[in-house]
Design a protein around this motif. Sequence first.
Motif, PDB file in Angstrom:
ATOM      1  N   ALA A   1       0.642  -1.248   0.162  1.00 48.21           N
ATOM      2  CA  ALA A   1      -0.004  -0.051  -0.051  1.00 48.21           C
ATOM      3  C   ALA A   1       0.862   1.345  -0.005  1.00 48.21           C
ATOM      4  O   ALA A   1       0.541   2.297  -0.593  1.00 48.21           O
ATOM      5  CB  ALA A   1      -0.932  -0.017   1.213  1.00 48.21           C
TER       6      ALA A   1
ATOM      7  N   ASP B   1       1.127   4.020  -2.782  1.00 44.29           N
ATOM      8  CA  ASP B   1       0.754   5.499  -2.625  1.00 44.29           C
ATOM      9  C   ASP B   1       2.005   6.340  -2.884  1.00 44.29           C
ATOM     10  O   ASP B   1       2.105   7.274  -3.682  1.00 44.29           O
ATOM     11  CB  ASP B   1       0.614   5.708  -1.027  1.00 44.29           C
ATOM     12  CG  ASP B   1       0.045   7.194  -0.753  1.00 44.29           C
ATOM     13  OD1 ASP B   1      -0.997   7.260  -1.628  1.00 44.29           O
ATOM     14  OD2 ASP B   1       0.285   7.756   0.089  1.00 44.29           O
TER      15      ASP B   1
ATOM     16  N   LEU C   1      -9.577   3.334  -7.439  1.00 45.80           N
ATOM     17  CA  LEU C   1      -9.575   4.827  -7.435  1.00 45.80           C
ATOM     18  C   LEU C   1      -8.841   5.294  -8.468  1.00 45.80           C
ATOM     19  O   LEU C   1      -9.388   6.350  -9.092  1.00 45.80           O
ATOM     20  CB  LEU C   1      -9.204   5.253  -5.919  1.00 45.80           C
ATOM     21  CG  LEU C   1      -9.514   6.703  -5.912  1.00 45.80           C
ATOM     22  CD1 LEU C   1     -10.970   7.092  -5.830  1.00 45.80           C
ATOM     23  CD2 LEU C   1      -8.986   7.278  -4.413  1.00 45.80           C
TER      24      LEU C   1
ATOM     25  N   MET D   1      -7.010   1.333  -3.813  1.00 41.45           N
ATOM     26  CA  MET D   1      -6.186   2.419  -4.354  1.00 41.45           C
ATOM     27  C   MET D   1      -5.975   2.331  -5.914  1.00 41.45           C
ATOM     28  O   MET D   1      -6.386   3.323  -6.704  1.00 41.45           O
ATOM     29  CB  MET D   1      -4.958   2.678  -3.978  1.00 41.45           C
ATOM     30  CG  MET D   1      -4.867   3.179  -2.461  1.00 41.45           C
ATOM     31  SD  MET D   1      -3.419   3.196  -1.547  1.00 41.45           S
ATOM     32  CE  MET D   1      -2.596   4.529  -2.411  1.00 41.45           C
TER      33      MET D   1
ATOM     34  N   VAL E   1      -6.136  -2.722   0.661  1.00 45.86           N
ATOM     35  CA  VAL E   1      -5.929  -1.207   0.293  1.00 45.86           C
ATOM     36  C   VAL E   1      -5.334  -0.626  -0.808  1.00 45.86           C
ATOM     37  O   VAL E   1      -5.684   0.092  -1.552  1.00 45.86           O
ATOM     38  CB  VAL E   1      -5.449  -0.489   1.627  1.00 45.86           C
ATOM     39  CG1 VAL E   1      -4.798   0.894   1.331  1.00 45.86           C
ATOM     40  CG2 VAL E   1      -6.310  -0.378   2.854  1.00 45.86           C
TER      41      VAL E   1
ATOM     42  N   ASN F   1      -7.526  12.291  -4.660  1.00 46.64           N
ATOM     43  CA  ASN F   1      -7.003  10.718  -4.329  1.00 46.64           C
ATOM     44  C   ASN F   1      -6.000  10.216  -3.417  1.00 46.64           C
ATOM     45  O   ASN F   1      -5.809   9.448  -2.637  1.00 46.64           O
ATOM     46  CB  ASN F   1      -6.503  10.031  -5.719  1.00 46.64           C
ATOM     47  CG  ASN F   1      -7.850  10.008  -6.748  1.00 46.64           C
ATOM     48  OD1 ASN F   1      -9.094  10.219  -6.321  1.00 46.64           O
ATOM     49  ND2 ASN F   1      -7.605   9.817  -8.156  1.00 46.64           N
ATOM     50  N   ASP F   2      -4.953  11.452  -3.469  1.00 49.23           N
ATOM     51  CA  ASP F   2      -3.708  10.933  -2.386  1.00 49.23           C
ATOM     52  C   ASP F   2      -4.440  11.154  -0.918  1.00 49.23           C
ATOM     53  O   ASP F   2      -3.922  10.086  -0.149  1.00 49.23           O
ATOM     54  CB  ASP F   2      -2.624  12.026  -2.706  1.00 49.23           C
ATOM     55  CG  ASP F   2      -1.920  11.750  -3.931  1.00 49.23           C
ATOM     56  OD1 ASP F   2      -2.089  10.651  -4.614  1.00 49.23           O
ATOM     57  OD2 ASP F   2      -1.282  12.770  -4.300  1.00 49.23           O
TER      58      ASP F   2
ATOM     59  N   GLY G   1      -6.370   8.035  -0.373  1.00 49.94           N
ATOM     60  CA  GLY G   1      -5.430   6.829  -0.256  1.00 49.94           C
ATOM     61  C   GLY G   1      -4.538   6.845   1.232  1.00 49.94           C
ATOM     62  O   GLY G   1      -4.404   5.574   1.615  1.00 49.94           O
ATOM     63  N   ASN G   2      -4.192   7.885   1.674  1.00 50.86           N
ATOM     64  CA  ASN G   2      -3.457   7.900   2.857  1.00 50.86           C
ATOM     65  C   ASN G   2      -4.464   7.517   4.186  1.00 50.86           C
ATOM     66  O   ASN G   2      -3.782   6.855   4.913  1.00 50.86           O
ATOM     67  CB  ASN G   2      -2.827   9.476   3.206  1.00 50.86           C
ATOM     68  CG  ASN G   2      -1.840   9.940   2.126  1.00 50.86           C
ATOM     69  OD1 ASN G   2      -1.813  10.955   1.815  1.00 50.86           O
ATOM     70  ND2 ASN G   2      -1.038   8.918   1.564  1.00 50.86           N
TER      71      ASN G   2
ATOM     72  N   ASP H   1       1.902   6.854  -6.515  1.00 53.43           N
ATOM     73  CA  ASP H   1       1.034   7.991  -6.914  1.00 53.43           C
ATOM     74  C   ASP H   1       1.570   9.312  -6.706  1.00 53.43           C
ATOM     75  O   ASP H   1       1.390  10.208  -7.439  1.00 53.43           O
ATOM     76  CB  ASP H   1      -0.249   7.811  -5.797  1.00 53.43           C
ATOM     77  CG  ASP H   1      -1.448   8.701  -6.430  1.00 53.43           C
ATOM     78  OD1 ASP H   1      -1.490   8.939  -7.519  1.00 53.43           O
ATOM     79  OD2 ASP H   1      -2.282   9.039  -5.454  1.00 53.43           O
TER      80      ASP H   1
END
Length: 204
Positions: free
Chosen positions: A47, A51, A184, A181, A177, A150-151, A154-155, A54
């Motif tokens: 995950a 991220d 998403l 993501m 997760v 989105n970030d 996601g966090n 991203d």
Amino acid sequence: MGQQCCGTNDFDGTTRGYRQALVAVIVINAAMFVVEILGGAWAGSQALKADALDFLGDALTYGLSLWVIGRSLQTRASAALLKGISLALMGVWVLGSTIWQVWILGVPSAGIMGAIGVMALAANLASVLILLRYRDGDANVRSVWLCSRNDAIGNVAVIAAAVLVAFTASPWPDLVVAALMAGLFLKSSVSIIRQAMSELRQVA
């Protein structure tokens, strides 16, 4: 100014304030990519790695957004289309790597996941606040807002996964997760591509 930025799809980012906002968000995303990719490798978290990717994608696409400000609608829409496609590819990569990770199932470090997740959330909330007044506009402007939103989402998910990993001693929350993501990313890419294609049709 606020009405121009937030109430219409015609805003194209040609203001000093928007350029300064983009530069600030680019710096934040580039710094957090380095932190999260190292932290993801250290913690063994899929995950966190998703991220981090991203963050990197956002830093690069925000740079592209900055470059096309003030250019023709066709150029801006084409840039947005490129960003939408790259976001879709990112989603496919994260989904594929998550499926691959299922076969390994190493338990990530929940403590590192949680700490870095909180740092990333703070960074993304700062980005969201910086870009809040510019959340509506043409496809190029809107793609920047969607990526930042989105970030932050996601966090929150990464932090939740860290808590669940700690309680269950299982890698599955981390993998779930990462897969969410990816979904998403794919959903946002469809939204960006649709708006970009609509603008390209207007040019045609």
